[in-house]
Structures are given as C-alpha cells and as structure tokens.
Write an enzyme that holds these catalytic residues in place. Structure first.
Site, PDB file in Angstrom:
ATOM      1  N   THR A  41       0.876  -1.183   0.000  1.00 60.50           N
ATOM      2  CA  THR A  41       0.000   0.000   0.000  1.00 60.50           C
ATOM      3  C   THR A  41       0.906   1.224   0.000  1.00 60.50           C
ATOM      4  O   THR A  41       2.016   1.169   0.528  1.00 60.50           O
ATOM      5  CB  THR A  41      -0.871   0.049   1.267  1.00 60.50           C
ATOM      6  OG1 THR A  41      -0.013   0.088   2.398  1.00 60.50           O
ATOM      7  CG2 THR A  41      -1.764  -1.150   1.369  1.00 60.50           C
ATOM      8  N   TRP A  76     -19.682  16.114  10.764  1.00 61.32           N
ATOM      9  CA  TRP A  76     -18.740  15.785   9.695  1.00 61.32           C
ATOM     10  C   TRP A  76     -19.148  16.428   8.369  1.00 61.32           C
ATOM     11  O   TRP A  76     -20.314  16.418   7.995  1.00 61.32           O
ATOM     12  CB  TRP A  76     -18.662  14.265   9.498  1.00 61.32           C
ATOM     13  CG  TRP A  76     -17.940  13.563  10.607  1.00 61.32           C
ATOM     14  CD1 TRP A  76     -17.482  14.108  11.781  1.00 61.32           C
ATOM     15  CD2 TRP A  76     -17.601  12.175  10.652  1.00 61.32           C
ATOM     16  NE1 TRP A  76     -16.883  13.150  12.541  1.00 61.32           N
ATOM     17  CE2 TRP A  76     -16.932  11.960  11.879  1.00 61.32           C
ATOM     18  CE3 TRP A  76     -17.775  11.109   9.774  1.00 61.32           C
ATOM     19  CZ2 TRP A  76     -16.455  10.696  12.247  1.00 61.32           C
ATOM     20  CZ3 TRP A  76     -17.306   9.862  10.143  1.00 61.32           C
ATOM     21  CH2 TRP A  76     -16.648   9.658  11.366  1.00 61.32           C
ATOM     22  N   LYS A  89     -14.136  17.893  10.538  1.00 55.88           N
ATOM     23  CA  LYS A  89     -15.001  17.880  11.713  1.00 55.88           C
ATOM     24  C   LYS A  89     -15.275  19.326  12.113  1.00 55.88           C
ATOM     25  O   LYS A  89     -14.416  20.013  12.643  1.00 55.88           O
ATOM     26  CB  LYS A  89     -14.349  17.091  12.842  1.00 55.88           C
ATOM     27  CG  LYS A  89     -14.260  15.629  12.443  1.00 55.88           C
ATOM     28  CD  LYS A  89     -13.696  14.721  13.502  1.00 55.88           C
ATOM     29  CE  LYS A  89     -13.726  13.291  12.992  1.00 55.88           C
ATOM     30  NZ  LYS A  89     -12.436  12.670  12.833  1.00 55.88           N
ATOM     31  N   GLU A 136      -5.799  -3.897  -0.367  1.00 53.36           N
ATOM     32  CA  GLU A 136      -6.119  -4.961   0.591  1.00 53.36           C
ATOM     33  C   GLU A 136      -7.295  -5.830   0.139  1.00 53.36           C
ATOM     34  O   GLU A 136      -7.558  -6.867   0.729  1.00 53.36           O
ATOM     35  CB  GLU A 136      -6.468  -4.351   1.958  1.00 53.36           C
ATOM     36  CG  GLU A 136      -5.290  -3.761   2.715  1.00 53.36           C
ATOM     37  CD  GLU A 136      -5.006  -2.304   2.366  1.00 53.36           C
ATOM     38  OE1 GLU A 136      -5.424  -1.857   1.269  1.00 53.36           O
ATOM     39  OE2 GLU A 136      -4.379  -1.609   3.173  1.00 53.36           O
TER      40      GLU A 136
HETATM   41  P1  ADP Z   1      -3.066   3.395  -2.919  1.00 54.17           P
HETATM   42  O1  ADP Z   1      -3.195   4.528  -1.954  1.00 54.17           O
HETATM   43  O2  ADP Z   1      -1.791   2.685  -2.901  1.00 54.17           O
HETATM   44  O3  ADP Z   1      -3.605   3.717  -4.259  1.00 54.17           O
HETATM   45  P2  ADP Z   1      -5.328   1.789  -2.766  1.00 54.17           P
HETATM   46  O4  ADP Z   1      -5.517   1.755  -4.227  1.00 54.17           O
HETATM   47  O5  ADP Z   1      -5.441   0.534  -2.038  1.00 54.17           O
HETATM   48  O6  ADP Z   1      -3.985   2.351  -2.327  1.00 54.17           O
HETATM   49  O7  ADP Z   1      -6.296   2.875  -2.181  1.00 54.17           O
HETATM   50  C1  ADP Z   1      -7.549   2.507  -1.734  1.00 54.17           C
HETATM   51  C2  ADP Z   1      -8.324   3.708  -1.324  1.00 54.17           C
HETATM   52  O8  ADP Z   1      -8.593   4.544  -2.438  1.00 54.17           O
HETATM   53  C3  ADP Z   1      -9.687   3.391  -0.779  1.00 54.17           C
HETATM   54  O9  ADP Z   1      -9.635   2.990   0.552  1.00 54.17           O
HETATM   55  C4  ADP Z   1     -10.418   4.702  -0.985  1.00 54.17           C
HETATM   56  O10 ADP Z   1     -10.121   5.638   0.021  1.00 54.17           O
HETATM   57  C5  ADP Z   1      -9.823   5.200  -2.282  1.00 54.17           C
HETATM   58  N1  ADP Z   1     -10.717   4.880  -3.380  1.00 54.17           N
HETATM   59  C6  ADP Z   1     -10.599   3.883  -4.271  1.00 54.17           C
HETATM   60  N2  ADP Z   1     -11.603   3.925  -5.165  1.00 54.17           N
HETATM   61  C7  ADP Z   1     -12.390   4.970  -4.829  1.00 54.17           C
HETATM   62  C8  ADP Z   1     -13.587   5.530  -5.353  1.00 54.17           C
HETATM   63  N3  ADP Z   1     -14.182   5.050  -6.424  1.00 54.17           N
HETATM   64  N4  ADP Z   1     -14.104   6.593  -4.706  1.00 54.17           N
HETATM   65  C9  ADP Z   1     -13.520   7.106  -3.609  1.00 54.17           C
HETATM   66  N5  ADP Z   1     -12.396   6.633  -3.093  1.00 54.17           N
HETATM   67  C10 ADP Z   1     -11.832   5.578  -3.679  1.00 54.17           C
END
Ligand code: ADP
Length: 541
Positions: free
Chosen positions: A185, A444, A439, A330
């Site tokens: 990640t 929120w 916040k 994940e």
């Molecule tokens: P990295 O930060 O390495 O790109 P990830 O791809 O695993 O890691 O990131 C996942 C995160 O990206 C999610 O937990 C969410 O916060 C955000 N995310 C992914 N797809 C969307 C979406 N369609 N809308 C909003 N947030 C998203």
C-alpha cells in the site's frame, strides 16, 4: 460427509492455460517501451511464460521466493507474472512513482531475489543498486539490440535470457492457498505495508469481477487496462482478461490523452480502466481535438472518487457507460461497482447521475458493513455515514510480516479507513477517508462531496478540499482549485456555483487558486501534503 468433486486447486497459471487453450489466437497487443506496437496472443504468451518459469527454475528460484517487477503494462510484464506464478514464486509489483527510499524499503522488506525491470527504470535501479542487498539478478525487459550499457554486473536482456530455456517444462503444482503476489500500500502514513494475495484469492476475485454487472469481460471485449499492473494488483485485469478470453490491449508507458486516444481508436477498445486523473487528460484531449469515442462501450473509473462532471461528460457527450468502482490494495482490489440494478435502471438525467456517482454494490464474496466509532452497525438509509468495513475471501487478514498487528475486528471485518453510507439497495457511497473528513462543530463534512461539486464548474480542472483549523468550529473547509487552461474563475463565481447545492454550513470558508495539486504515486490527491502546505493558513476574519 464431504462432497465428491475433483480436487482442482485454484491456481493462477490455470488462467493462462485456459486462455491459451480456448482463446489461443486472441490478441495481446502492447505499446512497447521501445516504441512500436507489438502483437502476440494468449497461446504465445503462455508458451513464453512457461519458458520464464523454466528459466527461473534453472536459476534456483523456488516456491515462496519474492520476484519484483518494475514495469509498465506490456506483454513481457504479463509473461513475467505468469512465469513467476507458475513455479510458486511471488510476483511483487513495485510502483515506480514511489520515492526511491520507499522503493528501497519495500524491496528489502519483501527480500526480493530478482527484479524484472523496464528500460525506463534501469537508471533508477543503477542508482539504487547499493541499497538492494537481496537482489541477485536484474532482467531488463528488452532485447540485446535495445539493451543499453549498464553499470549493473548482474543485468541481462530478457529476450536473450529467455532464449536459454527450451520450453520443455511443466508448471509446478501446490496448495491453492500458496502466496501468489504482493503489493505494498502506498502508506500515506508510516512505512508501506505488504498485502499478500494467494492463488485462490486471485482466482476467486477474478471470477467475481467477471460477473455481468461487475467488470463483466467477454471474448468480444477488447480491454485496455490503463491502470498499471503495479497499482493494487493491477485491478486483477491480468487475470480477468485471459480468464474471459478478452483481447488485451496493454498501453505501455504513455498515458497522455493523445496516446491513450490513439490506442482506444486504432485497436477498437470496448472497455478500459484507470484512475480519474488519466480520464481528465483524455477528456481534455478530446475537448481540444474534437475527437469522439464511437467504439468505446464502458470505462471503469476507480482508485479515487470519480467526479460527477466526468461521469456526465462520458455518458452524455461521448455515449460511454461509466462503471464507477471502489476498491483497495487490501481487497485484491475490487470492492464495489456501480452498475444499475432494476431498482435504478429507468433513471434519466440528474437522478441517474446521482446513482452513478455512488461507488456501487459489491460482487458475491464481498460483505460490507458501516459502523460508528464504537463498532455499532449503522442503518442502510443512504444518509447515515460511518466507518466502512469489509469481509471476504480476497480481502487481507494481515499484512506481510505482521506489520500493523491485528487488522480485523472480532467478526473478522477489515476497517477500510473509508467513511461511507449505504442505501436500501446496497449501493455504497464513499463520503471521505476517515483521516480527511472535516469535523466542524462536532459534525462531519464530506470533502469528496464538495470536490465533486466544485469540479462541476466549467472553468475548474481539479479541486481539493481540506480541513483547516478554526478557532470556533475546530475545522472548516478550504477549497483549493486548479483552473482549466486559459480560464480564470473568481472565488465568488465558484462559491456562487456551489451555493444551494450543499447544506449552508458545508460551504467552504475560503477558496484558493493554485497552478497544481499534488498527487500520490497512484494518482490520488495528496491531502496530507496539501494540509502541510496550508498549515499556516488563517481564514479571513
Ligand atoms: P493506494 O493509496 O496505494 O492507491 P489503494 O488503491 O489501495 O492504495 O487505495 C484505496 C483507497 O482509495 C480506498 O480505501 C479509498 O479511500 C480510495 N478509493 C478507491 N476507489 C475509490 C472511489 N471510487 N471513490 C472514492 N475513493 C476511492
């Protein structure tokens, strides 16, 4: 009593066997890193992957060894993946956009024994070589003719390396729970953490991703994953495309609007997938050039919230269906896709855009719940938002080497770090990252909602909202805007455009204009950097 079905472990390399056997002539097209378009097919990819496996075996690579790739989406990267998988070694895709120190950290944390690297990234490896004590071999994804002089003693060109195998080899067989791949990640806080996929989780994940109503690929599709294989398990497209027998268009290193358009057009791509920033570049190119997208049927947009304005342009101007998707590294990574169930399928105009802006509903095998901070489940009313938690066979239960400790709640759910609401039909909508939500006076405010609204203004290219300290309300929203080229909107125009479309107390207290918004290695707005940049910002009295 046990069932009397055959023991057929769910192994990833069976996917490329299937593609080669039943869709062998289906093309795998790539824009090579060297430049020209390269054409091969699933039968050839399988044959060469088998040689990769044989060659790795000859070098003493074995079950459980980590083998890194630092490469764009091309046929060679795909062959390396399946070759690694086929001996039970573990592909470890590295995101080249990470800082060099982060790359050094993850290569060492994963203890990678080898790396397959594109020409583009060879200088990076040369510079970093001293920091990679575990790395025994560097295979450069090119041929001898294009191999540059290198300071690396252990670097060889892929084609010549591969030619030393005769292909007389069989995949290894092992338990389906064996580790298959690894992806770190990006770790916006602390060190990156390794997510370890299994053969079983990858196969199950690709099966469910291929359901109609999800990504739903078929042999008639031409799929172009613009999302790189190194981003969140490549959105699993390296498995779901061959599993479906879809033609695969690998776009290589060039992601600008003109290059992406060229491939969409000449290769008659029907489905494509990437993060919103890529589509921003394409849409700008289309607007400037007057080109259209007659062949493209659907575009999968995820990794960050897809602005409503973007969905509207794809749907209404270009006639392309948007599949807004949410997921995370994940989760292998697919969590939800926003396709229209019968409950919503008759909608038009704004009402339809309201639904398409949601992140959507999960496939079988992803369970979701939303809870308050104490873990109490919240109702699915499409308004009440809380922490989004997930459970399923392709969702991490721990990070590599136990980093981060216990990551599941007592019911086995993983906290995504996202804040969301879910409606009565099971459509989830992300309102924020838990760490980004503002916040204000104990309530929120969703930064994503505000950003979505602001980018709907015709002069705005990109928008980010961050919380800034406020003496009375704790935090209040600051709207950061990048204007479209040649446009100069004013604060009053932007706020006037937003007024009445969100609750009054959600309205940003101030608007600032910047030339550029920082992005993470995976194309997300870097809120932490923005917050640091505006740490001393004070709202006008
Ligand atoms: P990295 O930060 O390495 O790109 P990830 O791809 O695993 O890691 O990131 C996942 C995160 O990206 C999610 O937990 C969410 O916060 C955000 N995310 C992914 N797809 C969307 C979406 N369609 N809308 C909003 N947030 C998203």
């Amino acid at each position: 009593m046990l069932g009397l079905m055959q023991d057929w472990p769910l192994l990833c390399h069976r996917v490329i066997d299937h593609a080669a056997t039943y869709h062998g002539k289906r093309e795998v097209i790539s824009r090579s890193v060297e430049g020209p378009i390269h054409r091969t097919n699933y039968a050839e990819v399988r044959a060469r992957s088998l040689k990769v496996a044989q060659r790795l075996d000859m070098m003493g690579m074995k079950l459980g060894d980590r083998i890194a790739t630092l490469a764009w989406n091309t046929w060679r990267h795909l062959e390396a993946w399946y070759g690694i998988l086929g001996i039970g070694a573990i592909y470890h895709t590295i995101n080249p956009r990470l800082f060099p120190e982060q790359i050094a950290y993850i290569v060492n944390h994963a203890e990678d024994r080898m790396i397959f690297v594109d020409l583009t990234f060879l200088p990076l490896i040369e510079k970093m070589a001293a920091h990679f004590p575990t790395l025994e071999h560097v295979i450069v994804l090119t041929d001898a003719a294009h191999m540059p002089a290198t300071t690396l003693k252990n670097a060889v060109p892929y084609e010549e390396w591969l030619a030393e195998a005769d292909g007389d080899f069989a995949w290894k067989s092992f338990d389906e729970n064996t580790a298959a791949g690894m992806c770190y990640t990006s770790g916006t806080t602390g060190n990156p953490k390794g997510v370890v996929y299994s053969h079983r989780s990858n196969v199950i994940h690709s099966l469910v991703a291929n359901q109609p109503g999800m990504v739903g690929l078929s042999p008639s599709d031409v799929i172009m994953p613009v999302v790189p294989l190194f981003h969140a398990n490549g959105w699993s497209l390296a498995f779901s495309a061959p599993m479906a027998g879809a033609t695969l268009m690998m776009p290589g290193a060039k992601m600008d609007g003109a290059s992406i358009y060229e491939l969409l057009d000449t290769e008659k791509v029907t489905v494509t997938a990437a993060v919103p920033t890529v589509w921003l570049m394409l849409l700008q190119y289309l607007e400037q050039s007057g080109k259209t997208l007659p062949k493209l049927e659907r575009v999968i947009i995820g990794g960050a919230a897809c602005p409503r304005a973007m969905i509207k342009v794809f749907e209404e101007v270009y006639g392309v269906d948007v599949l807004h998707a949410w997921g995370m590294t994940e989760m292998s990574p697919l969590g939800t896709v926003c396709s229209l169930k019968p409950e919503y399928s008759g909608l038009k105009g704004d009402a339809k855009l309201d639904v398409l802006s949601k992140q959507g509903h999960p496939p079988f095998s992803v369970e979701m719940k939303i809870t308050d901070d104490l873990g109490t489940e919240l109702p699915w009313d499409g308004k009440t938002f809380g922490r989004l938690k997930v459970r399923g066979p392709a969702i991490a239960k721990a990070y590599f080497k136990g980093e981060g400790g216990e990551i599941l709640d007592e019911d086995g759910f993983f906290d995504t770090g996202d804040v969301a609401h879910i409606d009565e039909f099971g459509y989830m909508q992300i309102t924020d990252r838990a760490k980004d939500v503002i916040k204000s006076g104990g309530e929120w405010i969703s930064t994503i909602d505000l950003e979505n609204l602001a980018v709907g203004h015709p002069d705005v290219a990109e928008a980010a909202v961050i919380g800034v300290a406020h003496p009375k309300w704790d935090e209040r929203p600051l709207l950061v805007i990048v204007a479209k080229e040649g446009r100069a909107p004013t604060k009053e125009e932007i706020l006037g455009f937003m007024e009445g479309k969100v609750a009054k107390w959600w309205m940003p207290d101030e608007v600032v204009f910047v030339p550029e918004i920082p992005h993470t290695a995976t194309g997300k707005i870097q809120k932490m950097t923005l917050r640091e940049r505006f740490a001393d910002f004070r709202f006008p009295e």
